[in-house]
Design an enzyme around this catalytic site. Structure first.
Site, PDB file in Angstrom:
ATOM      1  N   ASN A   1       0.355  -0.700  -0.056  1.00 27.44           N
ATOM      2  CA  ASN A   1       0.025   0.079   0.419  1.00 27.44           C
ATOM      3  C   ASN A   1       0.879   0.601  -0.214  1.00 27.44           C
ATOM      4  OD1 ASN A   1      -1.945   1.011  -0.128  1.00 27.44           O
ATOM      5  ND2 ASN A   1      -3.339   0.766   1.890  1.00 27.44           N
TER       6      ASN A   1
ATOM      7  N   HIS B   1     -15.083  -6.163  10.033  1.00 32.62           N
ATOM      8  CA  HIS B   1     -14.951  -5.277  11.248  1.00 32.62           C
ATOM      9  C   HIS B   1     -16.625  -4.484  10.954  1.00 32.62           C
ATOM     10  CE1 HIS B   1     -10.596  -4.689   9.449  1.00 32.62           C
ATOM     11  NE2 HIS B   1     -10.847  -4.771   9.577  1.00 32.62           N
TER      12      HIS B   1
ATOM     13  N   ARG C   1     -14.126  -6.788  14.922  1.00 32.84           N
ATOM     14  CA  ARG C   1     -13.531  -5.827  15.372  1.00 32.84           C
ATOM     15  C   ARG C   1     -14.378  -4.437  15.113  1.00 32.84           C
ATOM     16  NH1 ARG C   1      -8.391  -3.147  11.894  1.00 32.84           N
ATOM     17  NH2 ARG C   1     -10.135  -1.482  11.713  1.00 32.84           N
TER      18      ARG C   1
ATOM     19  N   TYR D   1      -8.691   7.704  11.622  1.00 30.58           N
ATOM     20  CA  TYR D   1      -8.623   6.358  10.965  1.00 30.58           C
ATOM     21  C   TYR D   1      -8.981   5.052  10.747  1.00 30.58           C
ATOM     22  CZ  TYR D   1      -5.754   3.361   8.283  1.00 30.58           C
ATOM     23  OH  TYR D   1      -5.445   1.793   6.932  1.00 30.58           O
TER      24      TYR D   1
ATOM     25  N   ASP E   1      -8.953  -2.434  16.733  1.00 32.02           N
ATOM     26  CA  ASP E   1      -7.064  -1.580  16.257  1.00 32.02           C
ATOM     27  C   ASP E   1      -6.531  -0.361  16.842  1.00 32.02           C
ATOM     28  OD1 ASP E   1      -4.850  -1.758  15.423  1.00 32.02           O
ATOM     29  OD2 ASP E   1      -6.160  -2.690  13.349  1.00 32.02           O
TER      30      ASP E   1
ATOM     31  N   GLU F   1      -5.200  -5.329  19.203  1.00 31.51           N
ATOM     32  CA  GLU F   1      -3.403  -4.679  17.998  1.00 31.51           C
ATOM     33  C   GLU F   1      -2.864  -3.597  17.446  1.00 31.51           C
ATOM     34  OE1 GLU F   1      -5.542  -5.512  14.314  1.00 31.51           O
ATOM     35  OE2 GLU F   1      -4.675  -5.144  12.957  1.00 31.51           O
TER      36      GLU F   1
ATOM     37  N   GLU G   1       1.197  -6.980  10.981  1.00 29.72           N
ATOM     38  CA  GLU G   1       1.056  -6.508   9.674  1.00 29.72           C
ATOM     39  C   GLU G   1       1.855  -6.289   9.217  1.00 29.72           C
ATOM     40  OE1 GLU G   1      -3.257  -4.707  10.490  1.00 29.72           O
ATOM     41  OE2 GLU G   1      -1.841  -3.126   9.441  1.00 29.72           O
TER      42      GLU G   1
ATOM     43  N   ARG H   1       0.122 -11.340  13.845  1.00 33.84           N
ATOM     44  CA  ARG H   1      -0.014 -10.920  11.639  1.00 33.84           C
ATOM     45  C   ARG H   1      -0.385 -10.590  10.731  1.00 33.84           C
ATOM     46  NH1 ARG H   1      -4.635  -8.830  11.949  1.00 33.84           N
ATOM     47  NH2 ARG H   1      -3.947  -7.113  11.226  1.00 33.84           N
TER      48      ARG H   1
ATOM     49  N   HIS I   1      -3.127 -10.917   8.929  1.00 34.10           N
ATOM     50  CA  HIS I   1      -3.578  -9.172   8.206  1.00 34.10           C
ATOM     51  C   HIS I   1      -4.856  -9.179   7.072  1.00 34.10           C
ATOM     52  CE1 HIS I   1      -2.649  -5.141   6.488  1.00 34.10           C
ATOM     53  NE2 HIS I   1      -3.596  -5.086   7.373  1.00 34.10           N
TER      54      HIS I   1
ATOM     55  N   ASP J   1      -6.341  -3.306   1.429  1.00 33.99           N
ATOM     56  CA  ASP J   1      -5.213  -3.631   0.283  1.00 33.99           C
ATOM     57  C   ASP J   1      -4.467  -4.646   0.769  1.00 33.99           C
ATOM     58  OD1 ASP J   1      -4.689  -2.541   2.815  1.00 33.99           O
ATOM     59  OD2 ASP J   1      -2.420  -2.644   2.513  1.00 33.99           O
TER      60      ASP J   1
ATOM     61  N   GLU K   1      -8.819 -12.357   9.551  1.00 33.02           N
ATOM     62  CA  GLU K   1      -8.983 -10.404   9.270  1.00 33.02           C
ATOM     63  C   GLU K   1      -9.973 -10.604   8.064  1.00 33.02           C
ATOM     64  OE1 GLU K   1      -7.083  -7.669   8.764  1.00 33.02           O
ATOM     65  OE2 GLU K   1      -7.972  -6.403   9.421  1.00 33.02           O
TER      66      GLU K   1
ATOM     67  N   TRP L   1       2.541   6.215  13.225  1.00 36.96           N
ATOM     68  CA  TRP L   1       1.494   5.808  12.252  1.00 36.96           C
ATOM     69  C   TRP L   1       0.246   4.621  12.006  1.00 36.96           C
ATOM     70  CZ3 TRP L   1      -2.244   2.611  10.042  1.00 36.96           C
ATOM     71  CH2 TRP L   1      -3.206   3.429   9.033  1.00 36.96           C
TER      72      TRP L   1
END
Ligand code: KDG
Ligand code: MG
Length: 405
Positions: free
Chosen positions: A37, A122, A147, A159, A212, A238, A264, A285, A314, A318, A341, A405
């Site tokens: 990504n 999710h 999640r 995010y 997460d 996570e 991930e 993950r 993960h 993406d 996931e 991030w």
């Protein structure tokens, strides 16, 4: 049998995917996912310029030797770009081997350990109510693990909660430069505790809940969050904090019994060696696409298994359906599989390009028995959707400081 050609196919049916097609002189071909990504073209160029030319004429059946050749044979070991390139070639070679044998990849790995792979879905929302409405709908659909992410009041955008109301698979194309988002740990703490308190009240005790943090906390903040969430019995928390310094997780672990998951962004076993061997985490993950393919991830899963760490690959949008298929084969085999996931089958365009028959029913994924990975890639359909430069957002504290991030 010899490798005759390697095609690198970049397509953007709502978001970018890099697909590798390894073609043999006997007509059999294999597919691999190389999507990284925000750095898609770096991997595509690495494959085109530096990997593909070295593999033409080699026997595609020697998966291990080709893996070692691309890993040990390169002065610059590891790193997300190189390992994603290795991953895509590796997946394609497992696909070819399965097609030669007439067997699905999970059979080549050692056969079944379970009937299907449990998924976590999710539930996101602009408010706690919206998140919980979405979670309740997923429970109706049969999901047993969900999640929960909810927008943080007082921050312009959060995010991972789809603030712009776009579908997961259409988050790209509108981000030719990285957008900037704000983060406040204080505001987040208030929200997240209330989210899980109300989730247990409304959804009950039987559903597995996950969350997460996207690495936004310091180790001591992560430790405090884990402790505060203990009454709500999460399946895992996570990316509670960054683990470049793997010992950070010793600190988190020492303060909480909330299970911890990470990995991930990892691209090799070395990124998680201490986390696993010290049992500082409960779930690893790492994705096949980012950690050297099926060969790389299988090695991590086996290493994790002897330390009571489970796999939880993960499964973000993406990662292409080729990676999802590779994960389902690994999940069906792995004795220490935890959970996969899952964010849905992708938009219509994606489903036209990537065809497979992995069935998702009752919150579980049932592997396909087609030889190899069991995914087809429609090159003509893919060519209708050219690459669009696109970035993930970056995160800053409210005073402007760049944040994790
Ligand atoms: O490329 C970044 C995404 O894959 C990531 O934000 C998704 O954290 C994620 C997750 O757990 O799916
Ligand atoms: Mg994540």
């Amino acid at each position: 049998m010899k490798i005759k050609d390697i095609k690198i196919l970049v397509t953007c049916p709502g978001r970018n995917f890099v697909t590798v097609k390894v073609v043999t002189d006997e007509g059999i071909y294999g597919l691999g996912d190389a999507t990284l990504n925000g750095r898609e073209m770096a991997v595509a160029t690495c494959l085109e310029e530096h990997v593909a030319p070295c593999l033409i004429g080699r026997d595609p059946q020697n998966i291990e030797d080709i893996w070692q050749y691309l890993y040990k044979g390169v002065y610059w070991r590891r790193g997300p770009i190189g390992m994603a390139a290795i991953a895509a070639i590796d997946m394609a070679l497992w696909d070819i081997k399965g097609k030669i044998a007439g067997l699905p990849v999970y059979q080549l790995l050692g056969g079944r350990s379970r009937k299907a792979a449990t998924l976590y879905a999710h539930a996101n929302g602009e408010s706690i109510d919206e998140t919980l409405d979405n979670a309740a709908a997923l429970m109706e659909d049969g999901f047993k693990a969900i999640r929960l992410q909810s927008a943080i009041p007082g921050l312009p955008v959060t995010y991972g909660v789809l603030g712009d109301k776009k579908d997961y698979f259409e988050l790209q194309g509108n981000r030719p430069l990285p957008p900037e988002e704000e983060w406040s740990t204080k505001k987040y703490f208030n929200l997240v505790i209330e989210l899980f308190e109300r989730a247990r009240e409304r959804l009950g005790d039987d559903i597995h809940l996950l969350h997460d943090v996207h690495s936004r906390l310091t180790p001591i903040e992560a430790a405090r969050l884990g402790k505060l969430l203990e009454p709500y019995d999460l399946m895992f928390l996570e990316d509670a904090c960054i683990a470049e310094n793997q010992e950070s997780y010793k600190l988190v672990r020492n303060h909480t019994t909330t299970p911890l998951a990470i990995g991930e962004t990892y691209n090799s076993i070395w990124d998680c060696k201490e986390l696993i061997e010290n049992q500082w985490i409960d779930y690893i993950r790492t994705a096949a696409t980012h950690a050297g393919g099926i060969t790389g991830l299988r090695r991590i899963i086996d290493f994790a298994g002897i330390h009571d760490v489970k796999s939880a690959p993960h499964g973000a949008p993406d990662l292409s359906p080729i990676c999802f298929a590779a994960h389902i084969h690994l999940n069906i085999w792995a004795p220490n599989f935890g959970i996969q996931e899952y964010v849905g089958p992708g938009n219509e365009e994606m489903q036209r390009i990537f065809k497979h028959n992995i069935k998702v029913e009752d919150g579980m994924a049932f592997v396909s028995d087609a030889p190899g990975l069991g995914v087809e890639f429609d090159e003509e359909a893919a060519a209708e959707f050219p690459y669009k430069r696109s970035y993930l957002p970056v995160s800053r504290l409210e005073d402007g400081t760049m944040w994790h991030w």
